[in-house]
Design a protein around this motif. Sequence first.
Motif, PDB file in Angstrom:
ATOM      1  N   VAL A   1      -1.882   0.734   9.075  1.00 48.16           N
ATOM      2  CA  VAL A   1      -1.265  -0.589   8.933  1.00 48.16           C
ATOM      3  C   VAL A   1      -1.811  -1.278   7.693  1.00 48.16           C
ATOM      4  CG1 VAL A   1      -0.820  -0.929  11.397  1.00 48.16           C
ATOM      5  CG2 VAL A   1      -3.003  -1.687  10.417  1.00 48.16           C
ATOM      6  N   ARG A   2      -1.002  -2.202   7.203  1.00 49.31           N
ATOM      7  CA  ARG A   2      -1.399  -2.987   6.048  1.00 49.31           C
ATOM      8  C   ARG A   2      -1.280  -4.471   6.382  1.00 49.31           C
ATOM      9  NH1 ARG A   2       1.427  -1.403   0.667  1.00 49.31           N
ATOM     10  NH2 ARG A   2      -0.375  -0.001   0.644  1.00 49.31           N
TER      11      ARG A   2
ATOM     12  N   THR B   1       2.240   1.431   7.777  1.00 51.96           N
ATOM     13  CA  THR B   1       2.265   2.302   6.599  1.00 51.96           C
ATOM     14  C   THR B   1       2.264   3.746   7.084  1.00 51.96           C
ATOM     15  OG1 THR B   1      -0.140   2.325   6.493  1.00 51.96           O
ATOM     16  CG2 THR B   1       0.996   0.615   5.205  1.00 51.96           C
ATOM     17  N   ALA B   2       2.350   4.685   6.143  1.00 45.53           N
ATOM     18  CA  ALA B   2       2.403   6.103   6.514  1.00 45.53           C
ATOM     19  C   ALA B   2       1.206   6.487   7.383  1.00 45.53           C
ATOM     20  CB  ALA B   2       2.432   6.960   5.247  1.00 45.53           C
ATOM     21  N   LYS B   3       0.054   5.954   7.031  1.00 45.60           N
ATOM     22  CA  LYS B   3      -1.162   6.390   7.728  1.00 45.60           C
ATOM     23  C   LYS B   3      -1.794   5.339   8.622  1.00 45.60           C
ATOM     24  CE  LYS B   3      -2.343   9.469   3.920  1.00 45.60           C
ATOM     25  NZ  LYS B   3      -3.217   9.642   2.757  1.00 45.60           N
TER      26      LYS B   3
ATOM     27  N   ARG C   1      -6.587   2.676   8.119  1.00 42.80           N
ATOM     28  CA  ARG C   1      -6.070   4.027   8.397  1.00 42.80           C
ATOM     29  C   ARG C   1      -6.794   4.637   9.566  1.00 42.80           C
ATOM     30  NH1 ARG C   1      -5.950   5.998   2.074  1.00 42.80           N
ATOM     31  NH2 ARG C   1      -4.517   4.327   1.488  1.00 42.80           N
TER      32      ARG C   1
ATOM     33  N   GLU D   1       2.252  -4.816   8.308  1.00 41.82           N
ATOM     34  CA  GLU D   1       3.240  -3.759   8.099  1.00 41.82           C
ATOM     35  C   GLU D   1       2.680  -2.400   8.535  1.00 41.82           C
ATOM     36  OE1 GLU D   1       4.587  -3.451   3.974  1.00 41.82           O
ATOM     37  OE2 GLU D   1       3.822  -5.500   3.733  1.00 41.82           O
TER      38      GLU D   1
ATOM     39  N   ARG E   1      -3.823  -7.420  -0.374  1.00 36.28           N
ATOM     40  CA  ARG E   1      -3.582  -6.496   0.735  1.00 36.28           C
ATOM     41  C   ARG E   1      -4.856  -5.812   1.226  1.00 36.28           C
ATOM     42  NH1 ARG E   1       1.519  -3.391  -1.978  1.00 36.28           N
ATOM     43  NH2 ARG E   1       3.020  -5.065  -1.633  1.00 36.28           N
TER      44      ARG E   1
ATOM     45  N   ASP F   1      -5.815  -2.418   3.763  1.00 33.61           N
ATOM     46  CA  ASP F   1      -5.252  -1.277   4.488  1.00 33.61           C
ATOM     47  C   ASP F   1      -6.206  -0.743   5.550  1.00 33.61           C
ATOM     48  OD1 ASP F   1      -2.575  -0.340   3.389  1.00 33.61           O
ATOM     49  OD2 ASP F   1      -3.700  -0.738   1.545  1.00 33.61           O
TER      50      ASP F   1
END
Lengths: 252, 252, 252
Positions: B168-169, B164-166, B252, B162, B248, B250
């Motif tokens: 991918v996850r 994300t704001a900063k 960044r 996915e 999960r 993350d």
Amino acid sequence: MFPIALLTDFGSRDSFVATMKGVILSLAPKAPIIDLCHEIPPQDLRAAAFQLRTAEPYFPPASLFVCVVDPGVGSRRKIIWGENGRHQFLAPDNGLLSWLQRPIRRWRSVENKGLFLPKLSATFHGRDIFAPVAARLWLGLPPARLGPAMDRPIVLPFPKVEATAKGVRGEILYIDRFGNAITNLSHADIGDCRSVAFRGKSLGAPRSQYAQTERGRPLALFGSSGFLELSVRDSHFAKRFHARPGNRVDCR
Amino acid sequence: MFPIALLTDFGSRDSFVATMKGVILSLAPKAPIIDLCHEIPPQDLRAAAFQLRTAEPYFPPASLFVCVVDPGVGSRRKIIWGENGRHQFLAPDNGLLSWLQRPIRRWRSVENKGLFLPKLSATFHGRDIFAPVAARLWLGLPPARLGPAMDRPIVLPFPKVEATAKGVRGEILYIDRFGNAITNLSHADIGDCRSVAFRGKSLGAPRSQYAQTERGRPLALFGSSGFLELSVRDSHFAKRFHARPGNRVDCR
Amino acid sequence: MFPIALLTDFGSRDSFVATMKGVILSLAPKAPIIDLCHEIPPQDLRAAAFQLRTAEPYFPPASLFVCVVDPGVGSRRKIIWGENGRHQFLAPDNGLLSWLQRPIRRWRSVENKGLFLPKLSATFHGRDIFAPVAARLWLGLPPARLGPAMDRPIVLPFPKVEATAKGVRGEILYIDRFGNAITNLSHADIGDCRSVAFRGKSLGAPRSQYAQTERGRPLALFGSSGFLELSVRDSHFAKRFHARPGNRVDCR
């Protein structure tokens, strides 16, 4: 038709070992492959060196042992080839081959990248280097093609037997599946020892078979590796006496 | 002389795998058989799909993968055959073949009872169906004899990455023997990611080898499967950080 | 080209099994070797007898089963050879061959020391006796060369099914990897049984497949061994109900 024997710490949970076999058979479809052991505790070089020492003499002439217990994978550690006049070996240069009963007499540093898989990972040289090199050796590649001869691989010292006031002191090398604690003490080391002691407990003189002791009694005897072992007949010595590799064993 | 590779959740405690081999060799005495992996956690299709995805590209051309992780055994679920232009596969129709790097391009439903053992159990189609069908394919049976072509096998979706704001996850797909947590994040997914985070802890930027980090420090690096892995050098990431498949990760 | 099948309690942690293979291949380089099972709990003759009984019928004609679960190793227990008209067997004389579905019809005591390795250990006859004898049989040694014929090997009685006021009572023979509790109750034993009970809990009538029961519900069904098994669909019966070999199972 000599076999390729695989010794790793890859375990059986994953497909690491199968992937190595896939690579070997892709290049050498008829190579017989034997699993020596894959349950070496992760990165435990002593356990690997012990297993190799114990099993190697029983393998067919010219067998190729591919040994991948490799804490330094991806670093600049070398990969080495050696032969001891009976068998040949591939291993990281980390001492894994140091305990062979018949020592290596010729070494090479495996550096010829043309023999490796085209794309190397940082973590799985068993697949990317060891397997294709093994397949090519099996197919007849002259060892000189692997890379330059070398003199001084890294050595893993075999634990010394010490003389004590009343006898000798050794240590536990390995705990096997049955819980037997295998020491570094040979027949020659202990001579006419009358009493084996572990953690202050006497196990008496070495026996010649389990059946000489009652079920459940601890004993010492010379096991199939040629070394003195501490056992409990039909039970698990190591669990019962909290024995671990490195623990001392005294003979008087 | 292509090999038959066996992937199951049968474990090594029992004789299930050996019995499949007995059936195969009874029909095809010269078939080479490789154990891909038998320690898939019982009924864990994701683990099986991951192992198959990872190991398959390294097997010899035409290898036949016999995959028996089969929570639906004895029900009306189908058994399917497929080929991806490189290898062929037998599996229950449950998504096990969904994660292959090179997708299946032709499917058949295995329905020809004349190819099975005469007496079918309700619980062990590995022995009664998969093994004899595999042996017959190895001996040259044309796949059209297995049963009708089919279009839409059951699909096990590969977990999505996915945005994300900063960054991918992704998520953890699999924990290997060494405790490395293998994610679904590829090089392409994470681009120039500067920081990998798990449970709020930053592991820094992906490294290119273990040796770039001190012993005992967690790190992220691209492992041999081509995916980002979370590791601790010479230790067990998953135990230390309570990591499990589905957790999960993350970037960044 | 019949295979040699190995059944031991040697586990996969050590190199015992590989060493046996090394010895076999040193004498008979082309002998195909299959691992029947090596995870028999140490010295558990019942588990070994059960595995052998279950797997044996599925092996190629003339297969040689080498069975080394040997609590009496190093004592004066005999080593025996037998054949049942379908396969041949080597085992310690301790009852391990007693549960075969087709009984042994000719026995020999293995005594010809010229067939063994020159130096015998007290603890590893798998390597020193079983492996070289197996290799020689595979190469065509007539069984009469092994040693004298014998009549009465040690027997391990198969647990009896008892008649009760309302039906029959059997017992659990074996717990498999999936946690299924396999009993000694055959179709013929239980007839038209309406209800299987374990520890006072009714599991209902035997089902014909897992899918007839909801996930997580215990059930009884006839498994691939031909015996009644107690299971939980997609879960582990033995853990959940604390079932162990020897526990009673009632049918009414």
